[in-house]
Write an enzyme that holds these catalytic residues in place. Structure first.
Site, PDB file in Angstrom:
ATOM      1  CG  HIS A  52     -13.259  -4.803  26.777  1.00  0.00           C
ATOM      2  ND1 HIS A  52     -11.930  -5.107  26.966  1.00  0.00           N
ATOM      3  CD2 HIS A  52     -13.823  -5.959  26.302  1.00  0.00           C
ATOM      4  CE1 HIS A  52     -11.705  -6.365  26.630  1.00  0.00           C
ATOM      5  NE2 HIS A  52     -12.840  -6.899  26.230  1.00  0.00           N
ATOM      6  CG  ASP A  56     -12.582 -12.496  28.558  1.00  0.00           C
ATOM      7  OD1 ASP A  56     -13.395 -11.580  28.330  1.00  0.00           O
ATOM      8  OD2 ASP A  56     -11.687 -12.812  27.748  1.00  0.00           O
ATOM      9  CG  HIS A  57     -11.222  -8.347  29.456  1.00  0.00           C
ATOM     10  ND1 HIS A  57      -9.977  -7.910  29.056  1.00  0.00           N
ATOM     11  CD2 HIS A  57     -11.591  -9.271  28.544  1.00  0.00           C
ATOM     12  CE1 HIS A  57      -9.627  -8.536  27.940  1.00  0.00           C
ATOM     13  NE2 HIS A  57     -10.599  -9.378  27.621  1.00  0.00           N
ATOM     14  CG  HIS A 108     -13.122  -6.296  21.323  1.00  0.00           C
ATOM     15  ND1 HIS A 108     -13.184  -7.496  20.665  1.00  0.00           N
ATOM     16  CD2 HIS A 108     -13.246  -6.582  22.653  1.00  0.00           C
ATOM     17  CE1 HIS A 108     -13.336  -8.481  21.539  1.00  0.00           C
ATOM     18  NE2 HIS A 108     -13.383  -7.948  22.755  1.00  0.00           N
ATOM     19  CG  ASP A 130      -9.926  -8.675  24.333  1.00  0.00           C
ATOM     20  OD1 ASP A 130      -8.824  -8.910  24.853  1.00  0.00           O
ATOM     21  OD2 ASP A 130     -10.959  -9.317  24.600  1.00  0.00           O
ATOM     22  CG  HIS A 168      -7.215 -12.865  24.806  1.00  0.00           C
ATOM     23  ND1 HIS A 168      -7.870 -13.901  25.450  1.00  0.00           N
ATOM     24  CD2 HIS A 168      -8.036 -11.794  24.903  1.00  0.00           C
ATOM     25  CE1 HIS A 168      -9.033 -13.469  25.907  1.00  0.00           C
ATOM     26  NE2 HIS A 168      -9.155 -12.189  25.584  1.00  0.00           N
TER      27      HIS A 168
END
Length: 256
Positions: A52, A56-57, A108, A130, A168
């Site tokens: 996605h 942070d990805h 998400h 996530d 995570h």
């Protein structure tokens, strides 16, 4: 085939799969951990899988392109750093000689996808970003409770021995909430004790398995009587799965 969780930021994992010569990485939010692992193992970066669009990805994708000898893959309906190969539900990606089926799991984010390798060698693998965490699930930033409930049901239906590679290290906080929902769950108590010991040694609690998550994760247990009763006590308007899920997610949002 080797599976490595590369720590990034405060609590992210960038997953790396390699065969001793070539590697693929999943959701590289930053380039540094990936470059260090490529150098340490003398690997060629053969592909990047993105679940996605959150920073942070994807934040390290462009910085890794000079080392990339393959393709960036990601969800068609999200803003992924171009160029990349856009993917839809039911598509197939082949990396390192392994076949990954693409599963759309909105909730998400609107276009979130997961990558599932059926197994053989290595055993079944799920890179779920996530959407699913050990003991929990992602917040609903763009999707709806019915969407996320349906997405989690798709993942829960995968083979029990599937290794669940979440993005995570949220396990301990998730399990504290899971205990509040289902304090009599003995499997949850045993798993929490194991996770506490692992984290005390600075070891990841991941990957989990689908079978374990079915046993301990309240968001995959929305038809269990104890979970339903807890959700109704926290505002679920009915005992239906989506209503139970929505009440649990709202409760988790406020849980301290």
């Amino acid at each position: 085939m080797n599976l490595i969780a590369l720590p990034a930021f405060a609590d992210n994992y960038i997953w790396m799969l390699h065969d001793g010569d070539r590697a693929v990485v999943v959701d590289p939010g930053e380039a540094g951990p990936v470059e260090a692992a490529l150098d340490a193992h003398r690997l060629t970066l053969a592909g990047i899988l993105v679940t996605h669009h959150h920073g942070d990805h994807v934040g390290g994708v462009d910085a890794l392109r000079p080392r990339l000898r393959g393709t960036v893959h990601g969800p068609r309906r999200e803003d992924i750093p171009a160029p990349y190969e856009p993917l839809d539900d039911g598509d197939v990606v082949e990396v390192l000689g392994l076949r990954f089926d693409v599963i759309e799991v909105p909730g998400h984010t609107a276009g979130h996808i997961a990558y599932f390798h059926q197994g053989g060698e290595p055993v079944p693998l799920l890179f779920c970003g996530d959407t699913l965490f050990s003991g929990g699930c992602g917040r609903l930033f763009e999707g709806t409770p019915p969407q996320m409930h349906a997405s989690l049901a798709r993942l829960a239906a995968l083979p029990g021995d599937t290794r669940v590679c979440c993005a995570h290290e949220y396990t301990l906080s998730n399990l504290r909430f899971a205990h509040a929902v289902e304090p009599g769950n003995e499997a949850l108590a045993r798993y929490a004790a194991w996770c506490e010991a692992e984290r005390a040694q600075q070891r990841p609690t991941l990957p989990s398995t689908i079978a374990r998550e079915r046993a301990v994760n309240p968001f995959l247990r929305c038809d269990e009587p104890a979970v339903v009763a807890a959700a109704v006590a926290h505002g679920a308007p009915s005992r239906g799965g989506s209503d139970v899920f929505a009440a649990l997610r709202q409760w988790k949002n406020e849980f301290r």
